[in-house]
Design a protein around this motif. Structure first.
Motif, short mmCIF file in Angstrom:
data_model
loop_
_atom_site.label_atom_id
_atom_site.label_comp_id
_atom_site.label_asym_id
_atom_site.label_seq_id
_atom_site.Cartn_x
_atom_site.Cartn_y
_atom_site.Cartn_z
N GLU A 101 0.87 -1.18 0.00
CA GLU A 101 0.00 0.00 0.00
C GLU A 101 0.90 1.23 0.00
OE1 GLU A 101 -3.65 0.47 2.44
OE2 GLU A 101 -2.67 2.26 3.23
N ALA A 376 -5.50 -0.29 0.49
CA ALA A 376 -5.76 -1.74 0.60
C ALA A 376 -5.99 -2.17 2.04
CB ALA A 376 -4.60 -2.53 0.01
N ASP A 377 -5.52 -1.37 3.00
CA ASP A 377 -5.50 -1.81 4.40
C ASP A 377 -6.90 -2.06 4.94
OD1 ASP A 377 -3.90 -2.54 6.59
OD2 ASP A 377 -4.34 -0.65 7.61
N ALA A 380 -7.80 -5.61 4.21
CA ALA A 380 -6.72 -6.57 4.45
C ALA A 380 -7.24 -7.97 4.77
CB ALA A 380 -5.81 -6.07 5.57
N VAL A 391 -1.09 -7.47 3.48
CA VAL A 391 -0.97 -6.07 3.10
C VAL A 391 0.12 -5.41 3.94
CG1 VAL A 391 -2.14 -3.83 3.01
CG2 VAL A 391 -3.40 -5.92 2.43
#
Length: 850
Positions: A101, A376-377, A380, A391
């Motif tokens: 990320e 993206a977190d 995850a 991630v």
């Protein structure tokens, strides 16, 4: 509480992982001087050296520091850009098969060159997956300069290439392309009749750019190749005419959360009256009920210029996540046709699935998968559960100094839009560029009209103007510029600040509402503050926004009323922000459930798809399928022997008429055994007798057609029958899936029922394939010596035509349409007497052979 204390003392797992990479970064940096003094020829020669070392058994991990240092130096010489240390970290993360990320503007495209080069040295190919053709073309040409400088080949897969061009691109060391093109090429390859015609090779290593968009957002819709089914379009028009007479709450109810419409008892009665049927739930009228439900959905749930636009007399889907038009894609299950009837445009026929796969199952075929994105977190857990991807949140190269202001909420939309225009004008007058984010086309056009009233020049980027996407976004950081973008289309293009903008305070991001996914909001916010640039962001909301209206704004409305707040007076409170975030979490969880549900059902199909595709590949790879055909003969002989052998009953009393009919049906020949030969038969001898008889008759086929010709026919007929029945099986599975949810009312698990019945359907299909292959091979006669060659040429011609058609994206979200089958002569019903005069039903005679 304990976790928080431990994190403060030892750092998070993310921090600990990043610390472990520091020694590796130091080794790469130590090599910089040594690599930097090399000539261009020596630098290029390192690629040959690395390949030789890999051939001798050295691992990619051992080569990593040197390879990364070589790519960094090549980047400086070719592009004039040097990889930052955080980009080296990102490269290691990607090489290890994780998701990096990285904030917007941190240089993900350049970062990817490091693991792409390293993994390309093995010679098995690396795929870099992008969200659109523009980025695939741009990145392959831009980063391709680095790879070419180092002696590596680079290709690109974009829409409109022919098979030869695709094969060349896949044959390169590195291949850039879109997720749709990669997926469709896989499906198209597995519909071909020659191994040499396959475009793709190993699924070795893939890096997915904007990984959240591709593996999360787009994973709700499978890739499908389909052809038109033989269904009239008149019913769509007739049903659509009745819809204006249906009233909300009286004839139907709406569930906005699940985007579903349900008929009430009064609605069913009205439908029966308008469609002139006695009972809509009679099996004979189920199709009309289905059309009525879809037409209601088209009118009530799906909005023009939000969910779709009408362009060139066609209904074109608008991607809810990017705001881009999805040319050629179609909603499934008759919904797209219902929208076409609603908008009074040409209605295309419904489609039958010919091949399909989900993105989840496609990308899980790669031996190693990695991804990169700015957001993206928040997903995850899904990345780990579905793709087994961790991630890693990357630090920024420069400190982030963007000011993210709290959301402001107004009583109604009118007040919100007045405040939005006021803020845009204030920012513009101070010289700051403004990027206005909207969640739909009609909102972007509404803002545009309001700005035109203020005589303020601005750019609008939505699905109607996507051709200039990169150009509009690239200029959004110029002094005083105002840009309106739907769902932050233009991802992948940097917004660089123009002269004087830094001094004015940087780019200001203005969100006109919250998206149902926090990631989309973060993507919009992330457009400001790249590489330490100043900037700010603020979201404007109203109690009439869908997110707040659907997920409970009653409490907030009550608070505003009690406080006696005016219409144009906003509310800012941490409780409100938490309520919005909780609403977004609920929607994200709901969408995750949808994707998980889709995957669970596709996993059933995936096992079957793997068996069929592997069988096709084995057939295409081998010179002969004689062994496979022999196994089919043996199984069918065993089946007949077990069916008609009766222990402890005199063989004279066996069902010899049934046996003769079965032998004629399967093997086209009936043994003329005397009573003496039938007497005293045991299980083993009965089976051997059938086997010897069938083997002799099949040997005669070799004599009649020629052994070499018969081997060619075995391959040709097997593939044709497998493909024909696989398509029918996909249609059966589609129908099974449509109705399987009703099993829940019978206290049965629909998924388990789908697995059980899907397995039975697949087993039945395999048996039918074997029976028809054997039966066809026993009957086939070659009249002319060049007949096989003619059949082969005709098949290849049809396959090339179908391949060209399939390259056009078509129905059910994403697929390629094939042409309708044109019937010659009068249609013969399956249960009608066969016209050949045998006395059998058509489906049991010539129709079976066909």
């Amino acid at each position: 509480m304990i976790n928080k204390i431990l994190t403060k003392v030892f750092g998070s797992s993310n921090d600990r992982y990043l610390r472990q990479l520091r020694p590796l970064i130091s080794r790469i940096n130590d090599l910089e001087k040594e690599i930097g003094v090399m000539g261009d020829g020596d630098l290029k020669a390192k690629t040959v050296e690395f390949k030789e070392r890999i051939a001798k058994g050295e691992s990619l991990d051992d080569l990593l520091p040197e390879a990364f240092a070589v790519v960094r130096e090549a980047g400086k010489r070719v592009l004039g850009e040097r990889h930052y240390d955080v980009q080296l970290v990102g490269g290691i993360v990607l090489h290890q098969g994780r998701i990096a990320e990285m904030k917007t503007g941190e240089g993900k495209t350049l970062t990817s060159t490091l693991p792409v080069y390293l993994n390309g040295l093995g010679g098995r190919g690396v795929h870099v997956v992008t969200v659109n053709d523009y980025l695939a073309k741009r990145d392959s040409e831009w980063m391709g300069e680095v790879y070419n400088f180092l002696g590596m080949s680079c290709g690109k897969i974009v829409h409109g290439l022919d098979d030869r061009e695709r094969k060349d691109a896949y044959g390169a060391d590195i291949t850039y392309g879109t997720n749709n093109e990669f997926g469709f090429d896989y499906l198209r390859d597995n519909m071909k009749f020659e191994k040499a015609d396959f475009c793709q090779r190993d699924f070795n290593f893939a890096i997915v750019d904007e990984v959240d968009s591709i593996l999360i957002d787009e994973a709700r819709t499978p890739l499908i190749i389909s052809g038109p089914a033989d269904i009239s379009t008149d019913l769509y028009v007739n049903v659509d005419r009745t819809i204006p007479q249906f009233k909300n709450d009286l004839h139907y109810t709406v569930d906005e959360k699940s985007r579903q419409v349900s008929l009430t008892d009064e609605g069913v009665a009205l439908g029966e009256k308008l469609l002139n049927v006695d009972n809509l739930y009679d099996p004979a009228n189920i199709e009309k009920l289905h059309h009525l439900n879809q037409a209601l959905k088209a009118h009530v749930i799906f909005k023009k210029d939000v969910d779709y636009i009408v362009h060139n007399n066609q209904v074109v889907i608008v991607d809810e996540f990017t705001g881009r038009t999805m040319e050629g894609r179609r909603f499934s299950d008759g919904l797209h046709q219902a929208l076409e009837a609603k908008e009074k445009v040409t209605i295309e026929k419904e489609n039958q699935t010919l091949a399909s796969i989900t993105f989840q199952n496609y990308f899980r075929m790669y031996e190693k998968l990695a991804g990169m994105t700015g957001t993206a977190d928040t997903e995850a857990a899904e990345f780990k559960k579905i793709y087994d991807l961790d991630v890693v949140v990357m630090p920024t190269n420069q400190p982030m100094v963007r000011d993210d202001y709290a959301d402001v909420i107004y009583k109604n939309e009118a007040a919100k839009y007045r405040a939005v225009i006021k803020e845009i004008l204030e920012m513009h007058n101070s010289g700051r560029p403004v990027l206005v984010g909207t969640i739909s086309i009609d909102v972007s056009e509404k803002i545009s009209k309001l700005l035109k009233k203020e005589k303020l020049a601005h750019e609008v980027l939505n699905a109607k103007h996507h051709e200039r996407e990169a150009e509009i976004i690239a200029g959004a950081g110029q002094l005083g510029r105002v840009t309106i973008a739907t769902n932050m289309a233009g991802r992948g293009t940097d917004i660089k600040l123009g002269e004087g903008v830094v001094e004015a305070g940087g780019l200001h991001i203005l969100g006109t509402s919250r998206h149902e996914s926090r990631r989309i909001d973060n993507q919009l916010r992330g457009r400001a503050g790249r590489q330490g640039d100043p900037g700010s962001s603020r979201f404007f909301l109203s109690l009439e926004d869908d997110l707040l209206r659907i997920f409970g704004s009653d409490r907030i409305t009550g608070i505003m009323d009690k406080l006696g707040m005016e219409e144009d007076e906003p509310i800012e409170h941490s409780m409100i922000s938490r309520a919005i975030e909780n609403a977004q979490r609920k929607v994200e969880g709901h969408n995750f459930d949808i994707r998980k549900h889709l995957l669970e059902y596709d996993d059933v199909m995936n096992k079957q798809r793997e068996i069929i595709y592997q069988q096709r590949r084995d057939v295409l790879a081998g010179e002969s399928v004689a062994e496979v055909i022999q196994d089919m003969f043996d199984e069918l002989v065993d089946e007949v022997a077990q069916e008609f052998y009766q222990d402890r009953i005199d063989a004279k009393e066996w069902d010899w008429d049934g046996f003769s009919a079965r032998m004629g049906e399967l093997f086209h020949h009936v043994p003329d055994w005397s009573e003496e030969e039938r007497t005293g038969l045991k299980a083993d001898t009965f089976r051997e007798k059938i086997h010897d008889f069938v083997t002799e008759k099949y040997r005669q086929q070799d004599d009649t057609n020629g052994a070499e010709t018969q081997r060619q026919l075995e391959k040709l007929i097997l593939l044709q029958i497998v493909d024909s029945h696989w398509k029918d099986h996909l249609l059966s599975m589609d129908h099974l899936k449509e109705g399987i949810g009703l099993r829940g009312y019978g206290q049965k698990n629909p998924l388990n029922e789908y697995k059980r019945e899907g397995f039975e359907l697949f087993g039945s299909m395999i048996h039918t394939v074997k029976a028809q292959t054997v039966s066809s091979l026993m009957r086939v006669r070659i009249v002319h010596e060049d007949e096989v060659e003619r059949l082969e040429q005709e098949r290849r011609r049809k396959q090339e035509e179908e391949s060209r058609r399939m390259s056009q994206l078509g129905a059910d979200g994403r697929d390629g349409e094939s042409q309708p089958i044109v019937r010659t002569g009068e249609k013969i019903g399956r249960n009608a007497p066969c016209p050949c005069g045998s006395g059998k039903k058509y489906k049991r005679c010539c129709g079976k052979e066909n």
